[in-house]
Scaffold this motif. Structure first.
Motif, PDB file in Angstrom:
ATOM      1  N   HIS A  57      -1.673  -3.551   1.815  1.00 39.61           N
ATOM      2  CA  HIS A  57      -2.575  -4.481   1.132  1.00 39.61           C
ATOM      3  C   HIS A  57      -2.627  -5.779   2.363  1.00 39.61           C
ATOM      4  N   ARG A  74      -6.236  -6.900   3.668  1.00 39.42           N
ATOM      5  CA  ARG A  74      -6.892  -8.389   3.367  1.00 39.42           C
ATOM      6  C   ARG A  74      -6.877  -8.953   4.770  1.00 39.42           C
ATOM      7  N   SER A  91     -14.179 -11.093  -1.720  1.00 34.28           N
ATOM      8  CA  SER A  91     -13.430  -9.763  -1.244  1.00 34.28           C
ATOM      9  C   SER A  91     -12.139  -9.719  -1.669  1.00 34.28           C
ATOM     10  N   THR A  92     -11.426 -10.950  -2.549  1.00 30.82           N
ATOM     11  CA  THR A  92     -10.348 -10.723  -3.176  1.00 30.82           C
ATOM     12  C   THR A  92     -10.374  -9.867  -4.189  1.00 30.82           C
ATOM     13  N   THR A 149     -10.355  -7.469   6.424  1.00 28.90           N
ATOM     14  CA  THR A 149     -11.497  -7.900   5.677  1.00 28.90           C
ATOM     15  C   THR A 149     -11.916  -9.258   5.670  1.00 28.90           C
ATOM     16  N   LEU A 155      -9.634  -6.185  -2.929  1.00 29.40           N
ATOM     17  CA  LEU A 155      -8.675  -6.054  -2.504  1.00 29.40           C
ATOM     18  C   LEU A 155      -7.354  -6.065  -3.711  1.00 29.40           C
TER      19      LEU A 155
END
Length: 507
Positions: A158, A162, A182-183, A165, A186
Motif C-alpha cells: 500500500h 501510494r 487518489s487516496t 501515485t 488507494l
C-alpha cells in the motif's frame, strides 16, 4: 518475538524511506499553504481512529489471547464482532467527514477558492479513511495471529502504491485536489490486500456473522470502551497541535511544525515495531498465570525498549539539526527546537512502552490509566493553546511535552508497580538504570565529537556520523546496557531468527 520485531522494522524502514522521498516532494510541490492544508486534514484523519470505539486494540488483544488458548469458536466470534463494528464505523466516519467538509473551512478562516478546496480535500480524505477501517481491523487480526510478516507486506504494498501515485500526480502538475482523490482508490487497494492476507494466515476462519455472540460482544465492548478512552487521550496528545497552530497562529506555520512531528512519528513507529510483539507476549503470559515469568519478561522488555528509545532519541538530539537542513532545507531549521522538546518527552514515553502494554494485557488497572491518559491529552490541548500565543511553535511543543513527561514519570509507574507488586527500586534498577547510563555516556561523548562536523554539513558527513554513533551505542549496550541473561537471550533469539529464514546454523 525477534522475528516479528524485525519484520515490523523492515516494514518501517521501507515506509520511512518512502516518506523521506515523498515529504519534501509534497512540501515543495504543493507549497506551504496547500501542504499545510494537506497536513491539517491529515491530522483530522488521525482523529478518526477514535471512531472505532477502541475495537482495533481490543481485537488485537483478544485474538492473541484466544489463539494462545487454542479456542477456535472464540476466535470466530471475535472476528465477527470486530468486522460488524468496522462496517458501522465506516458508515459513521463517512457521514462525519461529509459534515466537517462544510463546517471546517470557515473555522480555519479559508475564503474564496481555498475554502472550496479545503472542503473537497476533507470530504475525499474522509471517504478514504472510512473505506480503510475494515482493512485496519483485518490488519489487527493479522497481528493478533502473530503474522506480522503478512501485515508488513500489506503495509509495504500500500505504501509503495501510494507514493508512486502521489509522485506521478505531482510530476504531472496536479494539485492537492487530485492527490486527495487518489487516496480513495488507494483505500480500496488497502482493504483488498488485507482481506487476502487474513484468508492466507487463517484459512479456517469463518466469515459468517452467525458467529456473533452477545456475551462476547459485551465483553469486547467493555474492554474497547477503555481502549477508546486511552486512544482519545493519545489522539489529543499527538494530533491536536496542527489544529492549535492553524487556529491560533497560521496554517502556513503547520509546515515547520510538521517537519519536527514527522521525525518524531518515525521514532514512534520504530518503537511501535516492538510494542505489538511485546503485547502478544505479555497477554500470553497473563493468560497462563505465570506471574514470575511475566515480571522477568516485563523488566527485560523495558531494558530493551529504553535502550532503543535512548538510541533513537539521542540520534535526533545529536544530528537533528543537520538532518533537517539537508532534508528540508536551511529555511526550516526552526523545526529543530520543536524536535528537541518533543524528543526528550518521547524518550521517557517510548522507552517505557512495555508499561502500557502490560496494563492492557493484564486488564486490572487499564481503566484508571485510560482516564489519566485522557486527562493528560486535555492538559496538552489547554497548555498548547495558552503557550502558543506566548512562545509560538515552541509553546505548542512544550504543551505536549510537559504533561506527557509528568504522566510517564509519575502516574504510569504507580499503576505498573501496583499491578506487578514491584518496588520502585526494583523497577528502576531492573528496567531503567542500565539504559540510562548508556544514554548518558553516549550523549556526552557524541555531543563533543559532533561539534567537529557541525560546519561540514553533507549527506556523506551525516551518514558517517550515524555510522560511528550506531557502532558506539551498540558497544555501550553490549558492555553496559545488557545483563548477561539479556546477551544470552539475544544470541538464542538471533539463532532462531536465522534458522526461521533457512540460514546456516553459524550463530
Amino acid at each position: 518475538m525477534l522475528k516479528n520485531i524485525f519484520s515490523n522494522w523492515l516494514g518501517l524502514v521501507v515506509m520511512g524511506l518512502i516518506s523521506v522521498v515523498l515529504t519534501p516532494a509534497m512540501v515543495h510541490g504543493l507549497g506551504p499553504l496547500y501542504y499545510g492544508m494537506w497536513a491539517l486534514v491529515g491530522s483530522l484523519v488521525d482523529y478518526s481512529g477514535m471512531l472505532d470505539m477502541g475495537m482495533r486494540a481490543t481485537l488485537f488483544r483478544y485474538v492473541a489471547f484466544f489463539r494462545g488458548a487454542n479456542q477456535r469458536d472464540s476466535l470466530n466470534q471475535t472476528f465477527a464482532t470486530g468486522m460488524l463494528i468496522a462496517g458501522g464505523t465506516m458508515i459513521v466516519t463517512f457521514l462525519v467527514f461529509l459534515g466537517l467538509g462544510f463546517v471546517l473551512p470557515s473555522f480555519f478562516k479559508f475564503s474564496g477558492p481555498d475554502k472550496a478546496t479545503f472542503s473537497f480535500v476533507t470530504i475525499l480524505m474522509g471517504t478514504a479513511v472510512a473505506l480503510a477501517f475494515p482493512g485496519q481491523f483485518l490488519s489487527a487480526y493479522l497481528r493478533g495471529m502473530e503474522r506480522f510478516d503478512l501485515y508488513n507486506v500489506g503495509m509495504i504494498v500500500h505504501g509503495i502504491a501510494r507514493a508512486i501515485t502521489l509522485l506521478v500526480l505531482l510530476k504531472l502538475g496536479y494539485g492537492v485536489r487530485a492527490l486527495s482523490a487518489s487516496t480513495v482508490g488507494l483505500a480500496v487497494l488497502f482493504l483488498a490486500v488485507h482481506f487476502l492476507m487474513v484468508k492466507w494466515a487463517d484459512p479456517e476462519l469463518s466469515l459468517s456473522f452467525g458467529n456473533l455472540s452477545w456475551h462476547r460482544t459485551k465483553e469486547m465492548c467493555n474492554f474497547g470502551f477503555y481502549s477508546l478512552v486511552n486512544n482519545s487521550g493519545e489522539t489529543l496528545r499527538y494530533y491536536t497541535d496542527s489544529f492549535v497552530i492553524g487556529r491560533m497562529l497560521s496554517v502556513a506555520l503547520v509546515t515547520p511544525f510538521s517537519v519536527a512531528t514527522r521525525l518524531t512519528e518515525y521514532f514512534k513507529m520504530l518503537v511501535g515495531g516492538i510494542s505489538g510483539p511485546i503485547m502478544v507476549r505479555l497477554s500470553g503470559l497473563s493468560g497462563q498465570g505465570d506471574d514470575r515469568e511475566l515480571k522477568e519478561e516485563f523488566l527485560r522488555s523495558t531494558r530493551f525498549s529504553m535502550l532503543l528509545g535512548g538510541f533513537v532519541g539521542g540520534m535526533f538530539i545529536l544530528d537533528g539539526k543537520m538532518l533537517i537542513s539537508l532534508w528540508m532545507g536551511p529555511e526550516l531549521l526552526g523545526s529543530y527546537p520543536i524536535l528537541l522538546a518533543l524528543t526528550v518527552a518521547y524518550i521517557i514515553t517510548w522507552g517505557q512502552i512495555p508499561s502500557p502494554m502490560l496494563l492492557f494485557a493484564r486488564a486490572k488497572h487499564h481503566r484508571a490509566i485510560s482516564w489519566w491518559t485522557l486527562g493528560e491529552g486535555i492538559a496538552n490541548l489547554i497548555l498548547s493553546i495558552l503557550w502558543a500565543t506566548k512562545l509560538g511553535l515552541l509553546g505548542v511543543a512544550l504543551g505536549t511535552a510537559v504533561p506527557l513527561a509528568v504522566s510517564k514519570l509519575l502516574i504510569q509507574p504507580y499503576y505498573v508497580l501496583k499491578d506487578l507488586g514491584l518496588s520502585a527500586d526494583a523497577y528502576f534498577m531492573g528496567g531503567l538504570s542500565r539504559a540510562l547510563v548508556v544514554a548518558a555516556v553516549f550523549l556526552s561523548v557524541s555531543w563533543y565529537l559532533v561539534q567537529n562536523y557541525a560546519s561540514n554539513a553533507s549527506f556523506l558527513t551525516l551518514l558517517v556520523m550515524c555510522f560511528w554513533q550506531t557502532g558506539f551505542f551498540m558497544l555501550l549496550s553490549l558492555t553496559l546496557g545488557l545483563a548477561k541473561d539479556d546477551r544470552t537471550a539475544v544470541r538464542v533469539a538471533a539463532k532462531e531468527l536465522a534458522m526461521s529464514f533457512g540460514a546456516a546454523r553459524r550463530l
